[in-house]
Design a protein around this motif. Structure first.
Motif, PDB file in Angstrom:
ATOM      1  N   ASP A 145       0.500  -0.846  -0.231  1.00  0.00           N
ATOM      2  CA  ASP A 145       0.144  -0.010   0.050  1.00  0.00           C
ATOM      3  C   ASP A 145       0.883   1.386   0.163  1.00  0.00           C
ATOM      4  N   VAL A 146       0.953   1.853  -1.069  1.00  0.00           N
ATOM      5  CA  VAL A 146       1.481   2.971  -1.211  1.00  0.00           C
ATOM      6  C   VAL A 146       1.681   3.946  -0.436  1.00  0.00           C
ATOM      7  N   GLU A 147       0.217   4.615  -0.596  1.00  0.00           N
ATOM      8  CA  GLU A 147      -0.401   5.853   0.198  1.00  0.00           C
ATOM      9  C   GLU A 147      -0.326   5.633   1.287  1.00  0.00           C
ATOM     10  N   ALA A 148      -0.499   4.140   2.201  1.00  0.00           N
ATOM     11  CA  ALA A 148      -0.225   4.274   3.417  1.00  0.00           C
ATOM     12  C   ALA A 148       1.093   3.846   4.086  1.00  0.00           C
ATOM     13  N   ARG A 149       1.456   3.558   2.868  1.00  0.00           N
ATOM     14  CA  ARG A 149       2.896   2.727   3.457  1.00  0.00           C
ATOM     15  C   ARG A 149       3.510   1.518   4.626  1.00  0.00           C
ATOM     16  N   VAL A 150       2.667   0.969   4.020  1.00  0.00           N
ATOM     17  CA  VAL A 150       2.627  -0.382   4.573  1.00  0.00           C
ATOM     18  C   VAL A 150       2.816  -1.658   3.673  1.00  0.00           C
ATOM     19  N   LEU A 151       3.264  -2.694   3.688  1.00  0.00           N
ATOM     20  CA  LEU A 151       3.774  -4.011   3.564  1.00  0.00           C
ATOM     21  C   LEU A 151       3.040  -5.335   4.248  1.00  0.00           C
ATOM     22  N   THR A 152       2.144  -6.137   3.875  1.00  0.00           N
ATOM     23  CA  THR A 152       2.143  -7.383   4.265  1.00  0.00           C
ATOM     24  C   THR A 152       2.350  -7.869   3.526  1.00  0.00           C
ATOM     25  N   ALA A 153       2.655  -8.817   4.236  1.00  0.00           N
ATOM     26  CA  ALA A 153       3.411  -9.977   3.792  1.00  0.00           C
ATOM     27  C   ALA A 153       2.658 -11.540   4.707  1.00  0.00           C
ATOM     28  N   SER A 154       3.158 -12.262   4.001  1.00  0.00           N
ATOM     29  CA  SER A 154       1.694 -14.104   4.241  1.00  0.00           C
ATOM     30  C   SER A 154       2.674 -15.311   3.847  1.00  0.00           C
ATOM     31  N   LEU A 155       3.678 -15.551   3.972  1.00  0.00           N
ATOM     32  CA  LEU A 155       4.204 -16.717   4.102  1.00  0.00           C
ATOM     33  C   LEU A 155       3.887 -18.215   4.227  1.00  0.00           C
ATOM     34  N   GLY A 156       3.662 -18.947   3.220  1.00  0.00           N
ATOM     35  CA  GLY A 156       3.623 -20.578   3.727  1.00  0.00           C
ATOM     36  C   GLY A 156       4.325 -21.381   2.756  1.00  0.00           C
ATOM     37  N   VAL A 157       4.530 -22.680   3.968  1.00  0.00           N
ATOM     38  CA  VAL A 157       5.485 -23.657   3.486  1.00  0.00           C
ATOM     39  C   VAL A 157       4.718 -25.341   3.149  1.00  0.00           C
ATOM     40  N   HIS A 158       4.648 -25.757   2.286  1.00  0.00           N
ATOM     41  CA  HIS A 158       3.701 -26.977   2.678  1.00  0.00           C
ATOM     42  C   HIS A 158       5.186 -28.230   2.135  1.00  0.00           C
ATOM     43  N   VAL A 159       6.161 -29.643   3.033  1.00  0.00           N
ATOM     44  CA  VAL A 159       6.035 -30.177   2.572  1.00  0.00           C
ATOM     45  C   VAL A 159       5.426 -31.589   3.137  1.00  0.00           C
ATOM     46  N   HIS A 160       5.382 -32.442   1.853  1.00  0.00           N
ATOM     47  CA  HIS A 160       5.080 -33.584   2.168  1.00  0.00           C
ATOM     48  C   HIS A 160       5.877 -34.798   1.747  1.00  0.00           C
ATOM     49  N   TYR A 161       5.531 -36.253   2.739  1.00  0.00           N
ATOM     50  CA  TYR A 161       6.877 -37.612   2.909  1.00  0.00           C
ATOM     51  C   TYR A 161       6.050 -38.272   2.924  1.00  0.00           C
ATOM     52  N   PHE A 162       5.557 -39.367   2.096  1.00  0.00           N
ATOM     53  CA  PHE A 162       4.818 -40.435   2.316  1.00  0.00           C
ATOM     54  C   PHE A 162       5.481 -41.260   1.737  1.00  0.00           C
ATOM     55  N   GLU A 163       7.203 -42.289   2.069  1.00  0.00           N
ATOM     56  CA  GLU A 163       7.569 -43.022   1.989  1.00  0.00           C
ATOM     57  C   GLU A 163       7.350 -44.099   3.547  1.00  0.00           C
ATOM     58  N   ASN A 164       6.661 -45.009   3.474  1.00  0.00           N
ATOM     59  CA  ASN A 164       6.627 -46.485   4.586  1.00  0.00           C
ATOM     60  C   ASN A 164       5.487 -44.545   5.297  1.00  0.00           C
ATOM     61  N   GLY A 165       4.825 -43.976   5.569  1.00  0.00           N
ATOM     62  CA  GLY A 165       3.917 -44.141   5.977  1.00  0.00           C
ATOM     63  C   GLY A 165       3.808 -41.859   5.482  1.00  0.00           C
ATOM     64  N   ASN A 166       3.334 -41.069   6.606  1.00  0.00           N
ATOM     65  CA  ASN A 166       2.447 -40.224   5.922  1.00  0.00           C
ATOM     66  C   ASN A 166       2.593 -39.107   6.918  1.00  0.00           C
ATOM     67  N   VAL A 167       3.919 -37.868   6.864  1.00  0.00           N
ATOM     68  CA  VAL A 167       4.433 -36.897   7.531  1.00  0.00           C
ATOM     69  C   VAL A 167       4.398 -35.554   6.863  1.00  0.00           C
ATOM     70  N   GLN A 168       3.594 -34.275   6.869  1.00  0.00           N
ATOM     71  CA  GLN A 168       3.706 -33.404   6.615  1.00  0.00           C
ATOM     72  C   GLN A 168       3.851 -31.938   7.214  1.00  0.00           C
ATOM     73  N   LEU A 169       4.439 -31.466   6.768  1.00  0.00           N
ATOM     74  CA  LEU A 169       5.129 -30.039   6.995  1.00  0.00           C
ATOM     75  C   LEU A 169       3.800 -29.265   6.657  1.00  0.00           C
ATOM     76  N   ASN A 170       3.082 -27.972   7.185  1.00  0.00           N
ATOM     77  CA  ASN A 170       1.983 -27.009   6.998  1.00  0.00           C
ATOM     78  C   ASN A 170       1.873 -25.921   7.913  1.00  0.00           C
ATOM     79  N   ALA A 171       2.755 -24.749   7.775  1.00  0.00           N
ATOM     80  CA  ALA A 171       3.053 -23.841   8.509  1.00  0.00           C
ATOM     81  C   ALA A 171       2.543 -22.426   7.589  1.00  0.00           C
TER      82      ALA A 171
END
Length: 391
Positions: free
Chosen positions: A287-313
């Motif tokens: 927002d150039v007028e308000a001089r604000v930067l809003t950030a949102s990060l996301g990561v999703h990792v999936h391991y499924f060898e002999n199982g099912n493990v997920q990271l979702n942050a």
């Protein structure tokens, strides 16, 4: 009715699972759900056909693709340029969408801001079609957008080998100004409705001057209108609405437009043959007028060898901007993006190092109470009681 309700419930549950698909595995999840829903032993009234499943999946996949920032590519034949990728997101939707009756399920028009093109994207097949030219945007907004795009592209090329980035300029009216406009239009309509219909009287007077001798047919029609109260009321309401709408439309002030810039970049790594996949998503709103930067990060990792493990942050954060000018703002935004993502990456690595060194080891003993490894070939020869007593 009960069978239809049951089939809709099953479809909704299946679509909720489809929206939760790990990166790069929507096709596998869709085919697995299809095999579950198309049960040969189910009742005929409760069966779900392909058409119903595809219609429901189109809505779910549109939500999934928009949230997960999937990418689309306009090839050289369609765009007249080399292969170019763009992020599919809500900010990239074209404003003039075809009606539901004209558009196929799951097909929407999006903007490619770098090439100044629009295209239809099929959320089920993930294909591009009907590429068209886009009218040039506001010059000042486009200058800032291109500066942000250049800075973000340099950052993504340096950090993400297969990353794709897009920058969109989104224009909208501020909420308080839109409310002021609505109030002014409403007041104008009320004042014009309470005032006498001067325009109507003037028009009728001119008509009388031109038509000194009205015909018998007009006299009969006027007499019929007077005798019919419903027609008379409808005629009066039509005159009042027309006289009130014209001044209100003429007096409507022009709403100033506010432009914000939406930055997306995404990095995908799929290695399903080795049972893992991952996606890094980053979204920023400037927002150039308000001089604000809003950030949102996301990561999703999936391991499924002999199982099912997920990271979702995910991690949201807000920054203040101090620069002015298109190039200076773009450089400051790129610097903040790099600092923010590097810091979060370091925190994730530190957290999972501590998880492996402390949390997992706390779940079990590494050695028995004897402080020695157990030789399972000689387990019958151990005098466990004596050793436990000495420990």
């Amino acid at each position: 009715m009960a069978a239809s309700s049951a089939s809709n419930t099953r479809l909704n549950e299946a679509c909720s699972l489809l929206v939760q698909s790990p990166p790069g595995q929507t096709s596998q999840v869709y085919h697995d759900l299809r095999g579950i829903l198309f049960d040969a032993e189910s009742n005929a009234a409760d069966k779900i056909d392909d058409a119903k499943l595809q219609a429901a999946a189109a809505v779910a996949l549109q939500e999934y693709n928009t949230q997960q920032l999937v990418t689309a590519t306009l090839d050289a034949d369609a765009s007249g340029s080399s292969a170019n990728a763009v992020v599919i997101c809500q900010a990239g939707q074209a404003p003039n969408q075809p009606s539901d009756a004209q558009a196929a399920p799951g097909v929407r028009r999006y903007i490619h801001p770098r090439l100044q093109k629009t295209f239809l994207f099929d959320h089920i097949k993930r294909t591009v079609s009907d590429v068209q030219d886009l009218e040039p945007a506001d010059e000042e907004a486009e200058e800032q957008r291109k500066a942000l795009e250049k800075a973000l592209d340099e950052y993504v090329r340096d950090r993400y080998p297969d990353g794709v980035s897009s920058v969109f300029a989104v224009s909208s009216a501020p909420v308080h100004e839109a409310e002021t406009l609505a109030e002014s239009v409403q007041k104008a309509a009320e004042s014009d409705a309470s005032a006498p219909a001067e325009n109507t009287a003037a028009v009728s007077a001119d008509k009388e001057d031109k038509d000194d001798e009205p015909s018998a047919e007009s006299d009969e029609a006027a007499a019929d209108d007077k005798d019919d109260p419903v027609a008379a009321v409808e005629a009066a309401e039509a005159v009042e609405s027309s006289s009130a709408a014209a001044p209100a439309a003429a007096a409507a002030p022009r709403v100033p437009v506010k432009t914000t810039y939406v930055l997306h970049h995404v990095g995908n790594r799929y290695n399903l043959s080795n049972f893992w996949s991952g996606r890094w998503r980053a979204s920023y709103v400037v927002d150039v007028e308000a001089r604000v930067l809003t950030a949102s990060l996301g990561v999703h990792v999936h391991y499924f060898e002999n199982g099912n493990v997920q990271l979702n942050a995910s991690r949201p954060r807000t920054f203040s901007l101090t620069s002015s000018g298109a190039a200076a703002i773009a450089n400051e935004v790129a610097t903040l993006v790099a600092q923010h993502e590097d810091a979060w990456q370091a925190q994730l690595e530190q957290a999972y190092d501590q998880l492996a060194e402390h949390a997992f080891k706390a779940l079990r003993r590494q050695l028995p109470l004897t402080r020695q490894k157990l030789d399972w070939d000689k387990v019958l020869n151990y005098k466990l009681g004596d050793q436990l007593a000495r420990s």
